[in-house]
Scaffold this motif. Structure first.
Motif, short mmCIF file in Angstrom:
data_model
loop_
_atom_site.label_atom_id
_atom_site.label_comp_id
_atom_site.label_asym_id
_atom_site.label_seq_id
_atom_site.Cartn_x
_atom_site.Cartn_y
_atom_site.Cartn_z
N SER A 74 0.83 -1.21 0.00
CA SER A 74 0.00 0.00 0.00
C SER A 74 0.87 1.26 0.00
CB SER A 74 -0.95 0.01 1.20
OG SER A 74 -0.26 0.18 2.41
N LEU A 75 2.00 1.23 0.72
CA LEU A 75 2.91 2.38 0.72
C LEU A 75 3.53 2.57 -0.66
CD1 LEU A 75 4.84 2.08 4.12
CD2 LEU A 75 2.78 3.40 3.61
N TYR A 76 3.97 1.46 -1.25
CA TYR A 76 4.59 1.53 -2.57
C TYR A 76 3.60 2.02 -3.62
CZ TYR A 76 6.23 -0.18 -7.09
OH TYR A 76 6.58 -0.27 -8.42
N GLU A 77 2.40 1.46 -3.59
CA GLU A 77 1.39 1.80 -4.59
C GLU A 77 0.98 3.26 -4.49
OE1 GLU A 77 -2.53 -0.42 -6.31
OE2 GLU A 77 -2.48 -0.05 -4.16
N ALA A 78 0.97 3.80 -3.28
CA ALA A 78 0.48 5.17 -3.08
C ALA A 78 1.35 6.21 -3.78
CB ALA A 78 0.40 5.48 -1.59
N ASN A 79 2.66 5.98 -3.81
CA ASN A 79 3.52 7.04 -4.34
C ASN A 79 4.49 6.60 -5.43
OD1 ASN A 79 5.70 5.80 -3.03
ND2 ASN A 79 5.45 7.05 -1.19
N VAL A 91 2.30 11.77 0.80
CA VAL A 91 1.37 10.74 0.34
C VAL A 91 1.65 9.41 1.03
CG1 VAL A 91 0.69 9.37 -1.68
CG2 VAL A 91 0.93 11.85 -1.88
N GLY A 92 2.93 9.08 1.23
CA GLY A 92 3.28 7.83 1.90
C GLY A 92 2.81 7.80 3.34
N CYS A 93 3.00 8.91 4.05
CA CYS A 93 2.54 8.98 5.45
C CYS A 93 1.02 8.90 5.54
CB CYS A 93 3.04 10.26 6.10
SG CYS A 93 4.83 10.31 6.39
N SER A 94 0.35 9.54 4.60
CA SER A 94 -1.10 9.48 4.57
C SER A 94 -1.58 8.05 4.32
CB SER A 94 -1.64 10.43 3.50
OG SER A 94 -3.04 10.43 3.48
N ALA A 95 -0.90 7.35 3.41
CA ALA A 95 -1.24 5.95 3.13
C ALA A 95 -1.00 5.08 4.36
CB ALA A 95 -0.42 5.43 1.95
N ILE A 185 -10.19 12.41 8.62
CA ILE A 185 -8.95 11.70 8.96
C ILE A 185 -7.86 12.05 7.96
CG2 ILE A 185 -7.86 9.42 9.07
CD1 ILE A 185 -10.55 8.39 10.20
N GLU A 186 -8.21 12.03 6.67
CA GLU A 186 -7.23 12.35 5.63
C GLU A 186 -6.73 13.78 5.78
OE1 GLU A 186 -5.10 11.45 1.98
OE2 GLU A 186 -6.14 10.20 3.45
N PHE A 187 -7.65 14.72 6.03
CA PHE A 187 -7.26 16.12 6.17
C PHE A 187 -6.35 16.32 7.38
CE2 PHE A 187 -7.97 20.23 8.24
CZ PHE A 187 -7.59 21.10 7.22
N ARG A 188 -6.73 15.75 8.52
CA ARG A 188 -5.94 15.93 9.75
C ARG A 188 -4.58 15.26 9.63
NH1 ARG A 188 -8.40 16.84 14.71
NH2 ARG A 188 -10.25 18.16 14.47
N SER A 189 -4.54 14.08 9.04
CA SER A 189 -3.25 13.39 8.92
C SER A 189 -2.31 14.17 8.02
CB SER A 189 -3.44 11.96 8.40
OG SER A 189 -3.93 11.94 7.08
N ARG A 190 -2.82 14.69 6.92
CA ARG A 190 -1.96 15.46 6.01
C ARG A 190 -1.52 16.78 6.65
NH1 ARG A 190 -1.80 14.43 -0.06
NH2 ARG A 190 -2.65 12.34 -0.27
#
Length: 203
Positions: A74-79, A91-95, A185-190
């Motif tokens: 999932s980390l690899y695919e995200a970025n 993007v990796g941290c968000s994933a 969650i996505e907004f806060r994590s980013r």
């Protein structure tokens, strides 16, 4: 007479036991999982788990390995298609956070106290965790080579990234931060990750 569930092909039984262990972590916690409870949950005899796992640790190691394979992908695919290292890091941290929230049982077994205790006994787990870790180290090293990230030991900088991302994920999982939906969650994590990245960027 054996029940239908006790007539598993060995490959199916192994996966059924892994699935049962994950369900028990949801219902209780990692420390309360036992092979007897897993067998009961899977609907097989108490002796059946020993066909594949010598003890609870071996079963949970298999669960952790399965989770880590999904996590690393999932980390690899995200970025994989992103070239800017700062964007790759965000993007990796968000994933990372999304995976933890989508698969909390896997995540708690992978990175909880249990995982730290068995890495030496099961080297394949250490290898998989190292693969996760090196994705962040390599992104930071790339950013340094491009003059985008401050100088310093990339492993030490990656440790800070990992600590913050893991900490945020655990706070959400333990309901210490209340977020109403996946968008928040996505907004806060980013937002949290960007605060960290401001400190990483080269001045």
């Amino acid at each position: 007479m054996k029940t239908e569930r006790e007539n598993y092909h060995h490959g199916d039984l192994r996966q059924a036991l892994i699935d049962a262990a994950l369900e028990l972590v949801v219902e209780k916690d990692v420390s309360s999982v036992s092979l007897r409870e897993v067998a009961r949950k899977a609907g097989v005899s108490h002796a059946a788990p020993y066909r594949h796992f010598e003890d609870k640790e071996a079963l949970l190691a298999a669960v952790a390995q399965e989770g880590l394979e999904m996590f690393n992908y999932s980390l690899y695919e995200a970025n994989q298609h992103i070239t800017n290292p700062l964007e790759k890091l965000e993007v990796g941290c968000s994933a990372y956070v999304r995976y933890a929230i989508a698969h909390p049982s896997y995540y708690r077994i992978m990175f909880g106290a249990y995982g730290a205790n068995v890495e030496k006994k099961y080297p394949f787990l250490a290898d998989s965790i190292q693969q996760s870790w090196m994705q962040f180290v390599n992104i930071i090293a790339l950013g340094q080579s491009m003059g985008l990230i401050r100088p310093g030991d990339p492993e030490q900088l990656a440790q800070g990234v990992w600590a913050l991302t893991h900490g945020f994920a655990m706070l959400v999982l333990d309901n210490q931060i209340t977020l109403k939906d996946s968008r928040e969650i996505e907004f806060r994590s980013r937002f949290t990750i960007r605060l960290l990245m401001e400190g990483l960027m080269k001045r």
